[in-house]
Write an enzyme that holds these catalytic residues in place. Structure first.
Site, PDB file in Angstrom:
ATOM      1  N   SER A   1      69.706  21.242 -60.909  1.00 25.80           N
ATOM      2  CA  SER A   1      68.286  21.557 -60.687  1.00 25.80           C
ATOM      3  C   SER A   1      67.626  22.089 -61.954  1.00 25.80           C
ATOM      4  CB  SER A   1      68.139  22.639 -59.616  1.00 25.80           C
ATOM      5  OG  SER A   1      68.573  22.164 -58.383  1.00 25.80           O
TER       6      SER A   1
ATOM      7  N   HIS B   1      65.148  16.918 -58.779  1.00 21.97           N
ATOM      8  CA  HIS B   1      66.232  15.956 -58.959  1.00 21.97           C
ATOM      9  C   HIS B   1      65.613  14.558 -58.923  1.00 21.97           C
ATOM     10  CE1 HIS B   1      69.942  18.424 -58.481  1.00 21.97           C
ATOM     11  NE2 HIS B   1      69.070  19.268 -57.964  1.00 21.97           N
TER      12      HIS B   1
ATOM     13  N   HIS C   1      73.653  16.868 -52.437  1.00 20.89           N
ATOM     14  CA  HIS C   1      74.177  18.166 -52.005  1.00 20.89           C
ATOM     15  C   HIS C   1      74.596  18.101 -50.536  1.00 20.89           C
ATOM     16  CE1 HIS C   1      71.241  19.037 -55.229  1.00 20.89           C
ATOM     17  NE2 HIS C   1      72.042  20.019 -55.557  1.00 20.89           N
TER      18      HIS C   1
ATOM     19  N   TYR D   1      74.103  20.454 -48.458  1.00 18.17           N
ATOM     20  CA  TYR D   1      73.044  21.042 -47.618  1.00 18.17           C
ATOM     21  C   TYR D   1      71.969  20.041 -47.240  1.00 18.17           C
ATOM     22  CZ  TYR D   1      70.239  21.547 -51.916  1.00 18.17           C
ATOM     23  OH  TYR D   1      69.561  21.295 -53.069  1.00 18.17           O
ATOM     24  N   GLU D   2      71.898  18.927 -47.968  1.00 20.85           N
ATOM     25  CA  GLU D   2      70.897  17.919 -47.626  1.00 20.85           C
ATOM     26  C   GLU D   2      71.286  17.169 -46.352  1.00 20.85           C
ATOM     27  OE1 GLU D   2      69.056  15.819 -51.285  1.00 20.85           O
ATOM     28  OE2 GLU D   2      70.978  16.584 -51.987  1.00 20.85           O
TER      29      GLU D   2
ATOM     30  N   ALA E   1      72.379  24.895 -61.354  1.00 16.26           N
ATOM     31  CA  ALA E   1      71.630  26.149 -61.407  1.00 16.26           C
ATOM     32  C   ALA E   1      72.383  27.137 -60.523  1.00 16.26           C
ATOM     33  CB  ALA E   1      70.225  25.934 -60.869  1.00 16.26           C
TER      34      ALA E   1
ATOM     35  N   MET F   1      75.113  25.950 -54.921  1.00 16.51           N
ATOM     36  CA  MET F   1      75.278  25.081 -53.734  1.00 16.51           C
ATOM     37  C   MET F   1      75.796  23.696 -54.100  1.00 16.51           C
ATOM     38  SD  MET F   1      71.705  26.090 -51.874  1.00 16.51           S
ATOM     39  CE  MET F   1      71.063  27.774 -51.939  1.00 16.51           C
ATOM     40  N   SER F   2      76.531  23.596 -55.177  1.00 19.72           N
ATOM     41  CA  SER F   2      76.997  22.256 -55.585  1.00 19.72           C
ATOM     42  C   SER F   2      78.324  22.363 -56.325  1.00 19.72           C
ATOM     43  CB  SER F   2      75.945  21.612 -56.498  1.00 19.72           C
ATOM     44  OG  SER F   2      75.855  22.300 -57.724  1.00 19.72           O
TER      45      SER F   2
ATOM     46  N   ASN G   1      68.655  33.076 -61.880  1.00 21.64           N
ATOM     47  CA  ASN G   1      68.165  34.295 -61.209  1.00 21.64           C
ATOM     48  C   ASN G   1      69.330  35.251 -61.004  1.00 21.64           C
ATOM     49  OD1 ASN G   1      68.702  31.964 -59.099  1.00 21.64           O
ATOM     50  ND2 ASN G   1      69.167  33.896 -58.061  1.00 21.64           N
TER      51      ASN G   1
ATOM     52  N   HIS H   1      62.888  28.441 -55.166  1.00 20.47           N
ATOM     53  CA  HIS H   1      63.282  27.239 -55.915  1.00 20.47           C
ATOM     54  C   HIS H   1      62.440  27.051 -57.184  1.00 20.47           C
ATOM     55  CE1 HIS H   1      65.287  23.442 -56.443  1.00 20.47           C
ATOM     56  NE2 HIS H   1      64.180  22.742 -56.337  1.00 20.47           N
TER      57      HIS H   1
HETATM   58  N1  HPA Z   1      72.196  31.294 -54.766  1.00 23.51           N
HETATM   59  C1  HPA Z   1      72.634  30.050 -54.468  1.00 23.51           C
HETATM   60  N2  HPA Z   1      72.305  28.988 -55.178  1.00 23.51           N
HETATM   61  C2  HPA Z   1      71.507  29.158 -56.239  1.00 23.51           C
HETATM   62  C3  HPA Z   1      71.015  30.422 -56.603  1.00 23.51           C
HETATM   63  C4  HPA Z   1      71.371  31.548 -55.820  1.00 23.51           C
HETATM   64  O1  HPA Z   1      70.968  32.705 -56.066  1.00 23.51           O
HETATM   65  N3  HPA Z   1      70.228  30.249 -57.712  1.00 23.51           N
HETATM   66  C5  HPA Z   1      70.281  28.912 -57.995  1.00 23.51           C
HETATM   67  N4  HPA Z   1      71.051  28.257 -57.112  1.00 23.51           N
END
Ligand code: HPA
Length: 285
Positions: free
Chosen positions: A29, A60, A82, A84-85, A112, A223-224, A247, A259
């Site tokens: 991402s 993406h 992903h 989660y998709e 990310a 998440m990947s 973050n 996001h």
């Molecule tokens: N948590 C999960 N996935 C992420 C985060 C997060 O804080 N930041 C970017 N992808």
């Protein structure tokens, strides 16, 4: 069926690009800009590749870009699938498996991620030294096709040690050069080693969950990456993983996570990130 699907995707890619591709790169991402660095590039939207799903997440692009970085032919996934998709793990792993059947031996996975370590601030990068699979499943669950690899694949060294050295040397050189040019004194330690914890998402975590993952040994959450790294090791590919810290994880900064912030941080580090990848690719023969 899965093997035939991956083989069909590989054949299709081969029919579109004649270069001998040994290195593939998955861009996470906000990190898609690296694909624009390729010369003599061709772009194939995922919907044209047999078996590939569509990327539904903002940030993406959803295409495979093939071309050269210097003299090296590479395949770049601008956008990934992903869990989660809603895709099943077979679909998440398919591109990596197609790369393996195409003759790729080196895989760079980027993502990310949120930092659990206040020494690792947004805008820095994390070299993945190992992972925790906390996705709630294992992507290789189900019948094993031994044409991909063993029933019980060893995971002692998922992230290739030599590749990690290439990354650390390149990061050190980049930081030094930037410092000499007076560009950015805060860049000195922009690549820290750490453990990536892969979660299913799509929610970000609660502060209590973050405390738990920290206790379990995680330095970053995302998440990947974990399913793709497992698929790659199953086939014997050498893997490098790099997280862009976008973050501080939930509860650490007093801010909420969104996001847009994740995407913006990706854009902020793009220049250094691209330079790092360029140098690493040149070393991976
Ligand atoms: N948590 C999960 N996935 C992420 C985060 C997060 O804080 N930041 C970017 N992808």
């Amino acid at each position: 069926m899965t093997y035939e699907k991956a083989a069909e995707a590989a054949e299709f890619i081969k029919s579109k690009y004649s270069g001998e591709v040994r290195t593939a790169i998955v861009l996470g991402s906000g990190l898609g800009a690296f694909a624009d660095e390729l010369t003599d590039a061709i772009k194939i939207p995922y919907e044209q590749i047999p078996g590939f799903a569509r990327s539904t997440v903002e940030g993406h692009a959803g295409q495979l870009v093939l071309g050269k970085i210097g003299d090296v032919a590479v395949a770049v996934q601008q956008g990934r699938f992903h869990y989660y998709e809603g895709y099943d793990m077979e679909q998440v792993m398919l591109p990596v498996r197609a790369f393996g059947l195409l003759g790729v031996t080196n895989l760079i996975l980027t993502n990310a991620a949120g930092s659990l370590n206040s020494d690792m601030q947004p805008g820095s990068l994390m070299l993945i030294s190992d992972h925790l699979n906390c996705m709630g499943t294992n992507p290789l669950r189900g019948p094993n096709d031994s044409r991909f690899g063993a029933r019980f694949p060893d995971m002692t060294t998922v992230y290739d040690r030599e590749f990690q050295e290439f990354a650390e040397t390149a990061a050190h050189d980049i930081a030094h050069e930037r410092f000499e040019k007076g560009l950015d004194e805060t860049m000195v330690d922009f690549l820290n080693r750490g453990i990536y914890c892969g979660l299913s998402g799509p929610t970000y975590e609660t502060p209590a969950e973050i405390r738990m993952y920290r206790q379990l040994g995680a330095d970053a959450v995302g998440m990947s990456t974990v399913p793709e790294a497992i698929a790659a090791r199953h086939m014997g590919l050498r893997v490098l993983g790099i997280s862009c810290i976008t973050n501080l994880a939930a509860g650490m900064s007093g801010e909420t996570i969104n996001h847009e912030e994740v995407m913006d941080t990706g854009a902020r580090v793009a220049e250094v990130f691209k330079e790092l990848l360029r140098r690493i690719v040149a070393e991976m023969i």
